[in-house]
Design a protein around this motif. Structure first.
Motif, PDB file in Angstrom:
ATOM      1  N   HIS A 259       5.320   9.231   0.520  1.00  0.00           N
ATOM      2  CA  HIS A 259       5.593   8.443  -0.687  1.00  0.00           C
ATOM      3  C   HIS A 259       7.040   7.948  -0.742  1.00  0.00           C
ATOM      4  N   HIS A 260       7.854   8.325   0.231  1.00  0.00           N
ATOM      5  CA  HIS A 260       9.251   7.901   0.281  1.00  0.00           C
ATOM      6  C   HIS A 260       9.943   8.159  -1.062  1.00  0.00           C
ATOM      7  N   CYS A 261       9.910   9.414  -1.465  1.00  0.00           N
ATOM      8  CA  CYS A 261      10.423   9.825  -2.784  1.00  0.00           C
ATOM      9  C   CYS A 261      11.893   9.461  -2.963  1.00  0.00           C
ATOM     10  N   GLU A 262      12.246   9.120  -4.187  1.00  0.00           N
ATOM     11  CA  GLU A 262      13.657   8.848  -4.482  1.00  0.00           C
ATOM     12  C   GLU A 262      14.479  10.121  -4.336  1.00  0.00           C
ATOM     13  N   GLY A 263      13.915  11.256  -4.781  1.00  0.00           N
ATOM     14  CA  GLY A 263      14.624  12.523  -4.656  1.00  0.00           C
ATOM     15  C   GLY A 263      14.560  13.095  -3.258  1.00  0.00           C
ATOM     16  N   ALA A 264      13.502  12.797  -2.514  1.00  0.00           N
ATOM     17  CA  ALA A 264      13.293  13.211  -1.126  1.00  0.00           C
ATOM     18  C   ALA A 264      13.653  14.675  -0.863  1.00  0.00           C
ATOM     19  N   PRO A 265      12.799  15.627  -1.284  1.00  0.00           N
ATOM     20  CA  PRO A 265      13.080  17.039  -1.008  1.00  0.00           C
ATOM     21  C   PRO A 265      13.175  17.346   0.475  1.00  0.00           C
ATOM     22  N   CYS A 266      12.484  16.572   1.308  1.00  0.00           N
ATOM     23  CA  CYS A 266      12.565  16.805   2.755  1.00  0.00           C
ATOM     24  C   CYS A 266      13.972  16.535   3.265  1.00  0.00           C
ATOM     25  N   LEU A 267      14.604  15.497   2.723  1.00  0.00           N
ATOM     26  CA  LEU A 267      15.973  15.158   3.127  1.00  0.00           C
ATOM     27  C   LEU A 267      16.940  16.275   2.751  1.00  0.00           C
ATOM     28  N   LEU A 268      16.762  16.819   1.559  1.00  0.00           N
ATOM     29  CA  LEU A 268      17.641  17.894   1.091  1.00  0.00           C
ATOM     30  C   LEU A 268      17.436  19.179   1.881  1.00  0.00           C
ATOM     31  N   ALA A 269      16.218  19.379   2.401  1.00  0.00           N
ATOM     32  CA  ALA A 269      15.912  20.621   3.114  1.00  0.00           C
ATOM     33  C   ALA A 269      16.366  20.599   4.563  1.00  0.00           C
ATOM     34  N   CYS A 270      16.559  19.409   5.139  1.00  0.00           N
ATOM     35  CA  CYS A 270      16.892  19.318   6.558  1.00  0.00           C
ATOM     36  C   CYS A 270      18.290  19.885   6.842  1.00  0.00           C
ATOM     37  N   PRO A 271      18.404  20.887   7.714  1.00  0.00           N
ATOM     38  CA  PRO A 271      19.711  21.520   7.964  1.00  0.00           C
ATOM     39  C   PRO A 271      20.600  20.747   8.930  1.00  0.00           C
ATOM     40  N   VAL A 272      20.049  19.723   9.606  1.00  0.00           N
ATOM     41  CA  VAL A 272      20.834  18.993  10.613  1.00  0.00           C
ATOM     42  C   VAL A 272      20.974  17.505  10.267  1.00  0.00           C
ATOM     43  N   ASN A 273      20.620  17.140   9.037  1.00  0.00           N
ATOM     44  CA  ASN A 273      20.749  15.750   8.579  1.00  0.00           C
ATOM     45  C   ASN A 273      20.002  14.759   9.479  1.00  0.00           C
ATOM     46  N   ALA A 274      18.810  15.159   9.917  1.00  0.00           N
ATOM     47  CA  ALA A 274      18.001  14.276  10.754  1.00  0.00           C
ATOM     48  C   ALA A 274      17.153  13.324   9.915  1.00  0.00           C
ATOM     49  N   ILE A 275      17.197  13.476   8.590  1.00  0.00           N
ATOM     50  CA  ILE A 275      16.432  12.622   7.688  1.00  0.00           C
ATOM     51  C   ILE A 275      17.406  11.803   6.854  1.00  0.00           C
ATOM     52  N   ARG A 276      17.142  10.519   6.743  1.00  0.00           N
ATOM     53  CA  ARG A 276      18.037   9.645   5.999  1.00  0.00           C
ATOM     54  C   ARG A 276      17.251   8.782   5.014  1.00  0.00           C
ATOM     55  N   HIS A 277      17.960   8.340   3.984  1.00  0.00           N
ATOM     56  CA  HIS A 277      17.386   7.446   2.974  1.00  0.00           C
ATOM     57  C   HIS A 277      18.008   6.081   3.194  1.00  0.00           C
ATOM     58  N   ASP A 278      17.248   5.150   3.740  1.00  0.00           N
ATOM     59  CA  ASP A 278      17.776   3.829   4.062  1.00  0.00           C
ATOM     60  C   ASP A 278      17.909   2.959   2.811  1.00  0.00           C
ATOM     61  N   PRO A 279      18.747   1.933   2.877  1.00  0.00           N
ATOM     62  CA  PRO A 279      18.941   1.040   1.724  1.00  0.00           C
ATOM     63  C   PRO A 279      17.664   0.388   1.219  1.00  0.00           C
TER      64      PRO A 279
END
Length: 211
Positions: free
Chosen positions: A52-72
């Motif tokens: 769903h490409h959440c605005e809050g993106a819990p997956c992004l917050l959980a990633c310990p190596v910053n492999a997930i990003r929120h693009d413009p």
């Protein structure tokens, strides 16, 4: 609202065409051929499931190596090359839209003898194969093809559609979604307002004072 793929379960016939189109498109782009859509099946509902490409993106917050990003453009993307396969994003996703996939350490040109190392009934998040490096995969809205999802074009019953960032659901669609969530026990009754109106905090405050 972010862009995402909306699914109408009543039209889905579980043909798997969307998954095949997703797999083929990513394979041609040099990415993992694992489909980014999951197929959910129950006694009453059969439907594809995607991020769903959440605005809050819990997956992004959980990633310990910053492999997930929120693009413009609002898309949440995973850099599979930097993913360490810890599965924290998959665990934190409220929709179950992230799963693990990988290639044997011998590489795509190597020889692999498929020997199950886990029972077939084991949850995909807990599965682990000897010699296979796994990375998290999820819907990327076909970023390699100007964000034109191949699954939407391939769906033979038009059960999938791309919801744009500036598109809002109608009142009927919103009411229907909230009703289904209430029936499924996903929201509390006091959080559901059938009229679609917001509570007035001042009125609530006055009511509390009178009590």
């Amino acid at each position: 609202m972010n862009r995402f793929i909306a699914i109408q379960p009543s039209r889905c016939v579980a043909c798997g065409t969307c998954r095949a189109a997703c797999s083929e498109g990513h394979k041609r782009a040099g990415l993992q051929k694992e489909p980014r859509l999951a197929l959910y099946e129950s006694r009453d509902v059969v439907a594809s499931l995607t991020c769903h490409h959440c605005e809050g993106a819990p997956c992004l917050l959980a990633c310990p190596v910053n492999a997930i990003r929120h693009d413009p453009d609002g898309c949440v993307r995973i850099d599979e090359a930097h993913c360490i396969g810890c599965k924290l994003c998959a665990v934190s996703c409220p929709f179950g839209a992230i799963h693990m996939a990988g290639t044997p350490v011998a590489g795509v040109a190597g020889v692999e003898y498929s020997t199950p190392t886990f029972p077939a009934s084991l949850d995909p998040i807990l599965q682990w194969e000897v010699g296979v490096y796994s990375a998290a995969v999820k819907c990327d809205l076909c970023a390699y093809d100007n964000c034109q999802p191949h699954c939407v074009r391939a769906c033979i019953t038009e059960a999938l559609r791309l919801v744009e960032a500036d598109e809002e659901l109608s009142d009927d669609e919103t009411y229907e979604k909230r009703s289904r969530a209430l029936e499924a026990g996903l929201v509390m009754l006091e959080d559901f307002d059938p009229e679609g109106s917001e509570d007035n905090p001042e009125e609530n405050q006055e009511g509390g004072d009178e009590a």
